[in-house]
Design a protein around this motif. Structure first.
Motif, PDB file in Angstrom:
ATOM      1  N   GLU A 136     108.842  20.202  60.060  1.00 47.41           N
ATOM      2  CA  GLU A 136     107.934  21.168  59.441  1.00 47.41           C
ATOM      3  C   GLU A 136     106.577  20.556  59.097  1.00 47.41           C
ATOM      4  O   GLU A 136     105.681  21.261  58.633  1.00 47.41           O
ATOM      5  CB  GLU A 136     108.571  21.735  58.171  1.00 47.41           C
ATOM      6  CG  GLU A 136     109.887  22.457  58.409  1.00 47.41           C
ATOM      7  CD  GLU A 136     110.545  22.901  57.118  1.00 47.41           C
ATOM      8  OE1 GLU A 136     109.858  22.920  56.072  1.00 47.41           O
ATOM      9  OE2 GLU A 136     111.745  23.222  57.141  1.00 47.41           O
ATOM     10  N   ALA A 137     106.420  19.254  59.326  1.00 47.22           N
ATOM     11  CA  ALA A 137     105.203  18.558  58.898  1.00 47.22           C
ATOM     12  C   ALA A 137     104.063  18.732  59.900  1.00 47.22           C
ATOM     13  O   ALA A 137     104.281  18.773  61.109  1.00 47.22           O
ATOM     14  CB  ALA A 137     105.502  17.074  58.697  1.00 47.22           C
ATOM     15  N   GLU A 138     102.858  18.793  59.372  1.00 47.51           N
ATOM     16  CA  GLU A 138     101.657  18.879  60.201  1.00 47.51           C
ATOM     17  C   GLU A 138     101.113  17.482  60.495  1.00 47.51           C
ATOM     18  O   GLU A 138     101.055  17.047  61.647  1.00 47.51           O
ATOM     19  CB  GLU A 138     100.592  19.714  59.493  1.00 47.51           C
ATOM     20  CG  GLU A 138      99.272  19.801  60.244  1.00 47.51           C
ATOM     21  CD  GLU A 138      98.204  20.534  59.454  1.00 47.51           C
ATOM     22  OE1 GLU A 138      97.033  20.501  59.878  1.00 47.51           O
ATOM     23  OE2 GLU A 138      98.524  21.128  58.410  1.00 47.51           O
ATOM     24  N   ASN A 139     100.727  16.763  59.446  1.00 48.13           N
ATOM     25  CA  ASN A 139     100.164  15.425  59.626  1.00 48.13           C
ATOM     26  C   ASN A 139     101.205  14.319  59.507  1.00 48.13           C
ATOM     27  O   ASN A 139     101.037  13.235  60.061  1.00 48.13           O
ATOM     28  CB  ASN A 139      99.051  15.179  58.608  1.00 48.13           C
ATOM     29  CG  ASN A 139      97.799  15.976  58.921  1.00 48.13           C
ATOM     30  OD1 ASN A 139      97.586  16.383  60.060  1.00 48.13           O
ATOM     31  ND2 ASN A 139      96.976  16.218  57.913  1.00 48.13           N
ATOM     32  N   GLY A 140     102.269  14.594  58.748  1.00 43.36           N
ATOM     33  CA  GLY A 140     103.294  13.589  58.546  1.00 43.36           C
ATOM     34  C   GLY A 140     104.038  13.831  57.249  1.00 43.36           C
ATOM     35  O   GLY A 140     103.909  14.888  56.626  1.00 43.36           O
ATOM     36  N   VAL A 141     104.821  12.826  56.839  1.00 48.83           N
ATOM     37  CA  VAL A 141     105.653  12.926  55.639  1.00 48.83           C
ATOM     38  C   VAL A 141     105.457  11.675  54.796  1.00 48.83           C
ATOM     39  O   VAL A 141     105.373  10.559  55.333  1.00 48.83           O
ATOM     40  CB  VAL A 141     107.146  13.070  56.007  1.00 48.83           C
ATOM     41  CG1 VAL A 141     108.005  13.174  54.747  1.00 48.83           C
ATOM     42  CG2 VAL A 141     107.369  14.277  56.906  1.00 48.83           C
ATOM     43  N   VAL A 142     105.384  11.858  53.473  1.00 45.51           N
ATOM     44  CA  VAL A 142     105.257  10.726  52.556  1.00 45.51           C
ATOM     45  C   VAL A 142     106.386  10.760  51.534  1.00 45.51           C
ATOM     46  O   VAL A 142     106.953  11.817  51.246  1.00 45.51           O
ATOM     47  CB  VAL A 142     103.898  10.724  51.817  1.00 45.51           C
ATOM     48  CG1 VAL A 142     102.756  10.561  52.790  1.00 45.51           C
ATOM     49  CG2 VAL A 142     103.726  11.987  50.979  1.00 45.51           C
ATOM     50  N   VAL A 143     106.692   9.589  50.988  1.00 43.56           N
ATOM     51  CA  VAL A 143     107.703   9.475  49.941  1.00 43.56           C
ATOM     52  C   VAL A 143     107.397   8.229  49.118  1.00 43.56           C
ATOM     53  O   VAL A 143     106.969   7.208  49.662  1.00 43.56           O
ATOM     54  CB  VAL A 143     109.127   9.396  50.548  1.00 43.56           C
ATOM     55  CG1 VAL A 143     109.279   8.184  51.464  1.00 43.56           C
ATOM     56  CG2 VAL A 143     110.189   9.387  49.458  1.00 43.56           C
ATOM     57  N   VAL A 144     107.592   8.313  47.811  1.00 44.06           N
ATOM     58  CA  VAL A 144     107.365   7.170  46.923  1.00 44.06           C
ATOM     59  C   VAL A 144     108.632   6.335  46.861  1.00 44.06           C
ATOM     60  O   VAL A 144     109.730   6.848  46.639  1.00 44.06           O
ATOM     61  CB  VAL A 144     106.969   7.632  45.506  1.00 44.06           C
ATOM     62  CG1 VAL A 144     106.802   6.424  44.579  1.00 44.06           C
ATOM     63  CG2 VAL A 144     105.677   8.439  45.554  1.00 44.06           C
ATOM     64  N   LYS A 152     114.519   0.858  52.911  1.00 42.87           N
ATOM     65  CA  LYS A 152     115.123   0.401  54.161  1.00 42.87           C
ATOM     66  C   LYS A 152     115.585   1.569  55.026  1.00 42.87           C
ATOM     67  O   LYS A 152     115.482   1.523  56.255  1.00 42.87           O
ATOM     68  CB  LYS A 152     116.289  -0.548  53.861  1.00 42.87           C
ATOM     69  CG  LYS A 152     115.857  -1.894  53.292  1.00 42.87           C
ATOM     70  CD  LYS A 152     117.046  -2.819  53.102  1.00 42.87           C
ATOM     71  CE  LYS A 152     116.596  -4.177  52.576  1.00 42.87           C
ATOM     72  NZ  LYS A 152     117.745  -5.102  52.373  1.00 42.87           N
ATOM     73  N   PHE A 153     116.105   2.603  54.388  1.00 46.00           N
ATOM     74  CA  PHE A 153     116.538   3.775  55.150  1.00 46.00           C
ATOM     75  C   PHE A 153     115.354   4.405  55.867  1.00 46.00           C
ATOM     76  O   PHE A 153     115.420   4.712  57.063  1.00 46.00           O
ATOM     77  CB  PHE A 153     117.196   4.798  54.224  1.00 46.00           C
ATOM     78  CG  PHE A 153     117.548   6.094  54.910  1.00 46.00           C
ATOM     79  CD1 PHE A 153     118.740   6.219  55.607  1.00 46.00           C
ATOM     80  CD2 PHE A 153     116.677   7.175  54.884  1.00 46.00           C
ATOM     81  CE1 PHE A 153     119.059   7.410  56.262  1.00 46.00           C
ATOM     82  CE2 PHE A 153     116.986   8.365  55.531  1.00 46.00           C
ATOM     83  CZ  PHE A 153     118.183   8.480  56.218  1.00 46.00           C
ATOM     84  N   PHE A 154     114.260   4.597  55.151  1.00 47.48           N
ATOM     85  CA  PHE A 154     113.096   5.251  55.748  1.00 47.48           C
ATOM     86  C   PHE A 154     112.448   4.388  56.833  1.00 47.48           C
ATOM     87  O   PHE A 154     111.938   4.914  57.828  1.00 47.48           O
ATOM     88  CB  PHE A 154     112.083   5.613  54.660  1.00 47.48           C
ATOM     89  CG  PHE A 154     112.465   6.838  53.878  1.00 47.48           C
ATOM     90  CD1 PHE A 154     112.087   8.094  54.305  1.00 47.48           C
ATOM     91  CD2 PHE A 154     113.234   6.728  52.729  1.00 47.48           C
ATOM     92  CE1 PHE A 154     112.455   9.235  53.601  1.00 47.48           C
ATOM     93  CE2 PHE A 154     113.610   7.856  52.014  1.00 47.48           C
ATOM     94  CZ  PHE A 154     113.222   9.115  52.450  1.00 47.48           C
TER      95      PHE A 154
END
Length: 256
Positions: A106-114, A127-129
């Protein structure tokens, strides 16, 4: 397809009857679960997604447009994951990969996570990401990292805001905890457990609820979901819910 292979996305029609995974209703979690559902209800029109396995399990992902996230990040056109969890016997069956792929699709530019370099409680596992192509694009004290998977390579890289990169609050002589309603554990662990533990050790304690997206996006921490400050300095995002955790987390700080 078996029931456990089916995912459910929460909406106004099923929110009241479905559980929200990380805190099954009980004497300690009940108020927090109700508060979290109220919070979700208020975010749905802004595109917030809570997707979970159709089972009584902690297998779920939460995400929204970064512009709507309750987090101090700048990532226009990206999706921001706020919580992601696969626990116990459900690990190793590909559920995490399927949930992550559903977000990325569903992402346009990408995905981020802290996340953080070291695995920490209640935070995404770096490590998973990394196994799925995520990399560090920014950092914030004392140990937070912003991970990104860029889909549109021409999009500007995401970053933490200036408030997240300079974490501090006024010095009350003791402990200040910032928290949002996004975590159902906060209602009990902040207002009861942490208040009791901190008080038992003779330190002033103040709980500061973040009640709006604007507050969260300008929070003095990269992890407004739950952050603990001592004498105005950010110490941890971990819950200090008993004396054991207090000694491990606060002991070294108090000795300085």
């Amino acid at each position: 397809m078996t029931p456990e292979d089916r995912f459910i996305t929460l909406d106004v029609g099923n929110l009241d009857r479905e559980h929200i995974c990380c805190a099954f209703a009980g004497s300690k979690a009940a108020a927090g679960v109700a508060g979290k559902k109220d919070w979700i209800r208020g975010q749905l029109d802004d595109g917030f997604i809570f997707r979970k396995l159709d089972a009584k399990a902690k297998v779920f992902i939460e995400y929204t447009m970064a512009e709507k996230a309750w987090a101090p990040i700048y990532a226009p056109g990206y999706l921001a994951i706020s919580c992601f969890w696969v626990s116990g016997k459900y690990k190793g069956h590909g559920y995490g990969r399927k949930l992550l792929e559903s977000c990325e699709a569903e992402a346009e530019n990408g995905v981020v996570v802290v996340s953080s370099a070291k695995k920490r409680p209640f935070m995404a596992d770096k490590k998973f990401f990394e196994k799925f192509g995520y990399e560090v694009c920014d950092t914030a004290p004392p140990y937070f990292e912003l991970l990104v998977k860029r889909i549109n390579k021409d999009a500007p890289p995401p970053r933490f805001t200036s408030t997240a990169k300079s974490p501090s609050c006024d010095d009350n002589g003791g402990v200040v905890v910032y928290f949002t309603p996004q975590c159902p554990y906060n209602e009990y662990y902040v207002n009861v457990a942490e208040a009791e533990v901190i008080g038992r050790h003779g330190l002033p304690f103040e709980a500061r609820a973040i009640t709006s997206r604007e507050e969260a996006q300008n929070a003095p921490t990269a992890f407004p979901l739950h952050s603990v400050f001592y004498r105005g300095k950010l110490v941890t995002q971990e819950f200090i819910y008993d004396d054991r955790v207090f000694d491990r987390v606060m002991g070294p700080v108090l000795k300085k």
